[in-house]
Motif scaffolding. Sequence first.
Motif, PDB file in Angstrom:
ATOM      1  N   ASP A 266      -0.131 -29.147  -7.431  1.00 36.07           N
ATOM      2  CA  ASP A 266      -0.179 -28.699  -6.046  1.00 36.07           C
ATOM      3  C   ASP A 266      -0.181 -29.931  -5.152  1.00 36.07           C
ATOM      4  OD1 ASP A 266      -0.149 -26.951  -3.969  1.00 36.07           O
ATOM      5  OD2 ASP A 266      -2.160 -26.144  -4.280  1.00 36.07           O
ATOM      6  N   ALA A 267       0.203 -29.751  -3.888  1.00 37.95           N
ATOM      7  CA  ALA A 267       0.222 -30.840  -2.914  1.00 37.95           C
ATOM      8  C   ALA A 267       0.119 -30.253  -1.520  1.00 37.95           C
ATOM      9  CB  ALA A 267       1.494 -31.679  -3.053  1.00 37.95           C
ATOM     10  N   LYS A 268      -0.608 -30.948  -0.647  1.00 39.69           N
ATOM     11  CA  LYS A 268      -0.793 -30.483   0.725  1.00 39.69           C
ATOM     12  C   LYS A 268      -0.912 -31.692   1.649  1.00 39.69           C
ATOM     13  CE  LYS A 268      -1.393 -25.879   0.465  1.00 39.69           C
ATOM     14  NZ  LYS A 268      -0.976 -25.706  -0.921  1.00 39.69           N
ATOM     15  N   PHE A 269      -0.458 -31.518   2.885  1.00 43.40           N
ATOM     16  CA  PHE A 269      -0.741 -32.488   3.926  1.00 43.40           C
ATOM     17  C   PHE A 269      -2.199 -32.350   4.348  1.00 43.40           C
ATOM     18  CE2 PHE A 269       3.910 -31.917   4.652  1.00 43.40           C
ATOM     19  CZ  PHE A 269       4.294 -33.232   4.422  1.00 43.40           C
ATOM     20  N   VAL A 270      -2.893 -33.477   4.477  1.00 47.03           N
ATOM     21  CA  VAL A 270      -4.293 -33.457   4.899  1.00 47.03           C
ATOM     22  C   VAL A 270      -4.386 -33.516   6.417  1.00 47.03           C
ATOM     23  CG1 VAL A 270      -6.517 -34.638   4.745  1.00 47.03           C
ATOM     24  CG2 VAL A 270      -5.008 -34.574   2.763  1.00 47.03           C
ATOM     25  N   ASP A 271      -3.711 -34.493   7.018  1.00 44.67           N
ATOM     26  CA  ASP A 271      -3.773 -34.709   8.455  1.00 44.67           C
ATOM     27  C   ASP A 271      -2.464 -35.362   8.880  1.00 44.67           C
ATOM     28  OD1 ASP A 271      -4.060 -37.283   7.474  1.00 44.67           O
ATOM     29  OD2 ASP A 271      -6.213 -37.347   7.828  1.00 44.67           O
ATOM     30  N   ASP A 272      -2.500 -36.074   9.983  1.00 45.27           N
ATOM     31  CA  ASP A 272      -1.287 -36.720  10.490  1.00 45.27           C
ATOM     32  C   ASP A 272      -0.977 -38.035   9.795  1.00 45.27           C
ATOM     33  OD1 ASP A 272      -1.095 -34.620  12.184  1.00 45.27           O
ATOM     34  OD2 ASP A 272      -1.556 -35.725  14.022  1.00 45.27           O
ATOM     35  N   GLU A 273      -1.719 -38.363   8.739  1.00 44.31           N
ATOM     36  CA  GLU A 273      -1.494 -39.620   8.038  1.00 44.31           C
ATOM     37  C   GLU A 273      -1.261 -39.440   6.538  1.00 44.31           C
ATOM     38  OE1 GLU A 273      -1.212 -42.577   9.356  1.00 44.31           O
ATOM     39  OE2 GLU A 273      -1.760 -42.070  11.427  1.00 44.31           O
TER      40      GLU A 273
ATOM     41  N   LEU B  42      -1.325 -37.222   2.610  1.00 45.46           N
ATOM     42  CA  LEU B  42      -1.164 -36.008   1.820  1.00 45.46           C
ATOM     43  C   LEU B  42      -1.938 -36.179   0.521  1.00 45.46           C
ATOM     44  CD1 LEU B  42       1.056 -36.463  -0.732  1.00 45.46           C
ATOM     45  CD2 LEU B  42       2.601 -36.630   1.209  1.00 45.46           C
ATOM     46  N   VAL B  43      -2.289 -35.057  -0.091  1.00 47.68           N
ATOM     47  CA  VAL B  43      -3.073 -35.058  -1.322  1.00 47.68           C
ATOM     48  C   VAL B  43      -2.293 -34.312  -2.387  1.00 47.68           C
ATOM     49  CG1 VAL B  43      -5.189 -34.231  -2.417  1.00 47.68           C
ATOM     50  CG2 VAL B  43      -5.296 -35.257  -0.173  1.00 47.68           C
ATOM     51  N   ILE B  44      -2.338 -34.833  -3.616  1.00 48.81           N
ATOM     52  CA  ILE B  44      -1.585 -34.267  -4.729  1.00 48.81           C
ATOM     53  C   ILE B  44      -2.520 -34.058  -5.915  1.00 48.81           C
ATOM     54  CG2 ILE B  44       0.374 -34.609  -6.294  1.00 48.81           C
ATOM     55  CD1 ILE B  44       1.479 -36.635  -4.259  1.00 48.81           C
ATOM     56  N   ILE B  45      -2.386 -32.918  -6.577  1.00 47.41           N
ATOM     57  CA  ILE B  45      -3.001 -32.709  -7.893  1.00 47.41           C
ATOM     58  C   ILE B  45      -1.926 -32.998  -8.930  1.00 47.41           C
ATOM     59  CG2 ILE B  45      -4.082 -31.070  -9.463  1.00 47.41           C
ATOM     60  CD1 ILE B  45      -5.150 -29.546  -7.140  1.00 47.41           C
ATOM     61  N   PHE B  46      -2.178 -34.001  -9.755  1.00 45.19           N
ATOM     62  CA  PHE B  46      -1.156 -34.458 -10.705  1.00 45.19           C
ATOM     63  C   PHE B  46      -1.790 -34.620 -12.079  1.00 45.19           C
ATOM     64  CE2 PHE B  46       1.189 -38.111 -12.678  1.00 45.19           C
ATOM     65  CZ  PHE B  46       2.352 -37.412 -12.931  1.00 45.19           C
ATOM     66  N   THR B  47      -1.261 -33.878 -13.041  1.00 43.82           N
ATOM     67  CA  THR B  47      -1.712 -34.010 -14.425  1.00 43.82           C
ATOM     68  C   THR B  47      -0.799 -35.004 -15.136  1.00 43.82           C
ATOM     69  OG1 THR B  47      -2.560 -31.755 -14.455  1.00 43.82           O
ATOM     70  CG2 THR B  47      -2.140 -32.789 -16.579  1.00 43.82           C
ATOM     71  N   ILE B  48      -1.396 -36.102 -15.592  1.00 45.02           N
ATOM     72  CA  ILE B  48      -0.632 -37.169 -16.221  1.00 45.02           C
ATOM     73  C   ILE B  48      -0.809 -37.102 -17.727  1.00 45.02           C
ATOM     74  CG2 ILE B  48      -2.516 -38.841 -16.024  1.00 45.02           C
ATOM     75  CD1 ILE B  48      -0.416 -40.992 -15.529  1.00 45.02           C
ATOM     76  N   THR B  49       0.269 -37.319 -18.437  1.00 46.79           N
ATOM     77  CA  THR B  49       0.222 -37.329 -19.900  1.00 46.79           C
ATOM     78  C   THR B  49       0.301 -38.763 -20.392  1.00 46.79           C
ATOM     79  OG1 THR B  49       2.620 -37.078 -19.996  1.00 46.79           O
ATOM     80  CG2 THR B  49       1.306 -35.078 -20.058  1.00 46.79           C
ATOM     81  N   GLY B  50      -0.333 -39.040 -21.560  1.00 43.42           N
ATOM     82  CA  GLY B  50      -0.410 -40.409 -22.072  1.00 43.42           C
ATOM     83  C   GLY B  50      -1.636 -41.084 -21.517  1.00 43.42           C
ATOM     84  N   ASN B  51      -2.203 -42.032 -22.261  1.00 44.56           N
ATOM     85  CA  ASN B  51      -3.476 -42.608 -21.853  1.00 44.56           C
ATOM     86  C   ASN B  51      -3.378 -44.040 -21.411  1.00 44.56           C
ATOM     87  OD1 ASN B  51      -2.963 -43.790 -24.273  1.00 44.56           O
ATOM     88  ND2 ASN B  51      -5.015 -43.478 -25.143  1.00 44.56           N
ATOM     89  N   ASP B  52      -2.146 -44.538 -21.119  1.00 49.59           N
ATOM     90  CA  ASP B  52      -2.036 -45.927 -20.699  1.00 49.59           C
ATOM     91  C   ASP B  52      -2.768 -46.185 -19.397  1.00 49.59           C
ATOM     92  OD1 ASP B  52      -0.553 -46.470 -22.894  1.00 49.59           O
ATOM     93  OD2 ASP B  52       1.402 -46.278 -21.878  1.00 49.59           O
ATOM     94  N   LEU B  53      -2.686 -45.223 -18.489  1.00 47.52           N
ATOM     95  CA  LEU B  53      -3.346 -45.411 -17.200  1.00 47.52           C
ATOM     96  C   LEU B  53      -4.813 -45.036 -17.246  1.00 47.52           C
ATOM     97  CD1 LEU B  53      -0.628 -44.040 -14.793  1.00 47.52           C
ATOM     98  CD2 LEU B  53      -1.319 -46.412 -15.071  1.00 47.52           C
ATOM     99  N   LEU B  54      -5.280 -44.512 -18.400  1.00 52.44           N
ATOM    100  CA  LEU B  54      -6.666 -44.052 -18.482  1.00 52.44           C
ATOM    101  C   LEU B  54      -7.579 -45.028 -19.189  1.00 52.44           C
ATOM    102  CD1 LEU B  54      -5.994 -40.347 -19.469  1.00 52.44           C
ATOM    103  CD2 LEU B  54      -6.426 -41.274 -17.200  1.00 52.44           C
ATOM    104  N   GLN B  55      -7.034 -46.154 -19.636  1.00 52.16           N
ATOM    105  CA  GLN B  55      -7.835 -47.063 -20.439  1.00 52.16           C
ATOM    106  C   GLN B  55      -8.506 -48.151 -19.621  1.00 52.16           C
ATOM    107  OE1 GLN B  55      -8.382 -46.240 -23.519  1.00 52.16           O
ATOM    108  NE2 GLN B  55      -7.076 -44.486 -23.087  1.00 52.16           N
TER     109      GLN B  55
END
Length: 888
Positions: A695-702, A704-717
Amino acid sequence: MEAKNGNFFSQLAEKVLPHPIRPSLISICPTMELVAVVTEDEQVDVYRFGGQRAFSLPRRRLESTIRSLRWKFNGVYLAVGWQDGSVDVLASATGSVVQSLSHTTSSPHEAPVACIGWSMHFIDVPAFKQEITAQASSKAPKAQPESLQTTEDWDRKTSRVSLEQFLDREPNWETLDIEADLPNILANMDIQAELPKLRPLPLLPAGSAYKPTISAELFASQSTLDSVLAVSQREHYALGVLLPCHEDLSIRPVFFDCLQIGTIKLPHQWNFKTAKPVGHGSHPFSCSELLLAEVPPAVQGGDSKHRLAIIPLTLRFMQTSGGNLHITTSRTAHLKYMLDYITGAVDSIAHHFNTSQDLPSKFIRNAEEDLKEKGQGTFVQMLYHLAATGNCPPTIKEWLVDQLAERGHKRWDHSVAHGYLKVIELTHRNLLPAIDRCSVLVTSLRGLAKFHEDDNVFSVSPDLFTKVLEVLKCLRLLAHNVLVYTQDERHQFTQFSKWLRHEIDVQAMDPDSASAEETLERDLSLDTMQLLAYIDGALTQSKLRAFLSDEATVAPATKPSTCSYEETKKQADRFDHGAALEPETLKIRTHCSSLRQCCEKVFSEISAFQVANTSMNCGLVIEDEETSVTDIRMIDEQLEISNSLTTYVLCVPSSANNEIRLHRIVHAEIFDGIKDGVHANESITIHLPPGEIKDAKFVDDEDLVIIFTITGNDLLQDQDNIHNAADSCTEATNILRISYRGDSLPSLPSAPAPPSRPRDPFILHYHPRNSKPTTSTTPNLTPLASMELPHGTAGTNSALLDLSSSDHNSPFKRFLMASFATSQRFKPFRLDVVGREGARKIVLLGEDLRHYRVFGMDLDGDEGGGGEVEDGSRSNGERDQGDVVMSG
């Protein structure tokens, strides 16, 4: 809890619901701590942040389904759109339905309400731009040192009114300093504020013969009644619009939450078989509403089932009507409320009077049956004989002692006395003041119609308002007659009740006993003339029935049209002297029907003028592919292009779930054409790492917010960003916050090239969209013309921001606000945000569709959320066995 990039993310609330909810129908209130959800049983439940249910709206019928849900920008109302095309408006303070708006179309099936928009449009935009958006005033005095400042200096610091404050609450209007000429000052004078407050109307019981209007609950309490009838200063400067958008892309603008102007549809020549609005954008500086809609593809039989386009709905009458728009619209809306109030007052008066006569009629009917069987005359004759001579017939004595008795007399006395009292109270405190207030509204509208009789600002004939005032005069006359007759009959009944109680006591005693003699000799101080007048008249033939009886005793074709005041007064005088008259002449309900008919003509003429000056005849295609996530926001970037606004659209193509496309359209404030209305059309594509955008939505005039499910653990380490609970995870659901504004200047064809500067890889650089290669059927089209509805197609996009790198220095981490390990219980799936300055909140719904959490996005660590949640994670940033991971 603060991330390294400066974003705060503090948990404010958490709720686990007993049953799953509809994932697309969850909404957080912009100004109050409320979250609205729709259950699978099609019931709206509104919960406080503390977890308690504030109120609910049950399912209408078994086949009813809810299609849309939207809070008003100031949080006062919640709009609910239904499958049958109707919209219920709920008051957030009470949870009651204050308006029920139905959709009337020529088709046998009503179009469902696909989305709902709330908006506000400033009437004098240049004046508001100068006063609201200016950060400093040249007329402001030079600031004093802090040690020398006075309280006036302190007040001056906070006296500026921002756009956010205007939408959120009532600002300090003196700081606006908007100049007005004498005619506007006189027109804006609110005489209603000097009138006494209207009293609330009692709600009629469920079994009443009078069906309550949808506004009945509005008028039932003083607080809601005052809020509806109070004239807000905001109405002097802005037009409030509720916009139900139906699945056939028919739009029904509703002004000031109650005044419908009709249905606006797409051009017939477009011939769209299927079209569906998926979003709504507006701005107070623009008189155009923008609809984000799915429309049929340009070429049937292709891979895509629909295109994504923006379609402007332009309220051109805002320019035509000028500064008088708020007067005509707000006072017409108030007139509609007053019409419902008068109808409700008449219904309440008739209900209490008829109810008060039910019990006496029952007693009298029993006595009449006995007398008829014995052939002893009528009940009135026997009672009159008893009162005049003191001789009681045996049948009447039996009725007095055995059937009526002391208990029956008490019930009779209470019923009739209470009924007369309520008729007096409701007529004096409710009906007459409402008629007076209504007369003030109509008089002001008639004056405006006369002032603009020779132009198109207000195209309603003054004669129509004169007819309305004539009916109001008749109603006022009849209401005064009701008061006079009620007072007379009430006094007569007092004498009758006293005498009837005395006769019950006398007839129940032994005539030869001493107590009987004492009772007979007791001085009752009776007014015999009043007693006999009541028995001969109001006991069975109350004069109030001529005024309060139900309508439709004659055929509609024979009903008189609007009766003049002189004729009504003449008939009232004849009735007072006992002469026969037309059965409908003095009925208040008949005159209420005439009032409604005249007012409906006023509403229809005003609506016809506004509909004729409303256009929805163009559109711009921005995507040819199917999309899974969309949102739209209109903002003021204060560009050098005069009278322009910028609309941003985000969309996630169904074919690439890790890709988000942002469109930037610079257009005129009055957006009613593509060629002259669109100044720039740009876009950029953001590639995220392998995964899926939920999901994604604009928060304000600057941002936006995104819900992003990432696969793989390179960015999680990275141990700076996660705790032990996520070390072994191969997936995580991330909350990203991206600034979408990018460059401050669009790439305009006529603008000089911007000076070269180092390109920041973390700032979005939008590129103009190019038209697709022309074919023999579309030769020599400009880029915008090739994207115009109904046959246009989306242009190509060359700008790209690549965040897909999975190394430890990836720019992806710059936008990361929070991470939820998928091994934990809560996995965000849907979101809703509110973007109030200093109080930005986001509600995240879990994949189980039962669990949601509310977070503050710009609260410091000491404000809110400082407690534990069920799974042990702490909202104050402590990393101990929780599933909320903050990253920098």
